[in-house]
Design an enzyme around this catalytic site. Sequence first.
Site, mmCIF file in Angstrom:
data_model
loop_
_atom_site.group_PDB
_atom_site.id
_atom_site.type_symbol
_atom_site.label_atom_id
_atom_site.label_comp_id
_atom_site.label_asym_id
_atom_site.label_seq_id
_atom_site.Cartn_x
_atom_site.Cartn_y
_atom_site.Cartn_z
ATOM 1 N N GLU A 1 0.830 -1.213 0.000
ATOM 2 C CA GLU A 1 0.000 0.000 0.000
ATOM 3 C C GLU A 1 0.862 1.260 0.000
ATOM 4 O O GLU A 1 0.491 2.273 -0.597
ATOM 5 C CB GLU A 1 -0.963 0.005 1.195
ATOM 6 C CG GLU A 1 -1.925 -1.185 1.286
ATOM 7 C CD GLU A 1 -2.647 -1.498 -0.017
ATOM 8 O OE1 GLU A 1 -2.898 -0.569 -0.810
ATOM 9 O OE2 GLU A 1 -2.948 -2.681 -0.260
ATOM 10 N N HIS B 1 1.718 2.342 -3.390
ATOM 11 C CA HIS B 1 0.644 3.125 -4.030
ATOM 12 C C HIS B 1 0.796 4.618 -3.720
ATOM 13 O O HIS B 1 0.509 5.464 -4.561
ATOM 14 C CB HIS B 1 -0.729 2.664 -3.538
ATOM 15 C CG HIS B 1 -1.242 1.438 -4.228
ATOM 16 N ND1 HIS B 1 -1.476 1.377 -5.584
ATOM 17 C CD2 HIS B 1 -1.575 0.219 -3.755
ATOM 18 C CE1 HIS B 1 -1.936 0.176 -5.906
ATOM 19 N NE2 HIS B 1 -2.003 -0.554 -4.814
HETATM 20 NI NI NI Z 1 -2.600 -2.504 -4.714
#
Ligand code: NI
Length: 171
Positions: A135, A138
């Site tokens: 994450e 991201h």
């Molecule tokens: Ni992802």
Amino acid sequence: MSTLPIKLRLRFYGDASLRRKAKPVAKVTEKEMAILAEMAQIMRLAGGVGLAAPQVGINRQIIVIDIGEGPRVFINPKIFKRLGCDTKEEGCLSLPGVFLSVKRAKKITVTALNEKNEAVTLSADNLLARVIQHEMDHLKGKLLVDHANIFKKIELKRKLRALLKHKKEVL
Ligand code: NI
């Protein structure tokens, strides 16, 4: 949780918001609470274990994770300790059907703000450590496919092209 009406939707490969660098959150307010609540719902409905704000078009350093132990929130996360490494297959809600082996630190220590605007430090290993690192990619505009070597990239080409085509049809 707040009930401010914010309508978010999951973004897929090819969406520009997935490639932006997310900005830090100055303070966790009602607005962030509303974003978090929707992110948690989108993640749950999509059957994911983690979701980062850029995946719903929000350019902020906000992450929700639930590996089956209840939702955890990471705002402005920073990793300051990494231990060992581990290679395992990952998927991503923004890249349906794409799975890739990724090498990550096995154990990490991370600091972040929680949903109450409190600074927290957490040591995580295995799946939780992996999801946090995924994450956090991201938040830098980095996607699962960026971890692919040249052979895997060739293998994934058709799948990615199909995802891009599908996106055009949806828009
Ligand atoms: Ni992802």
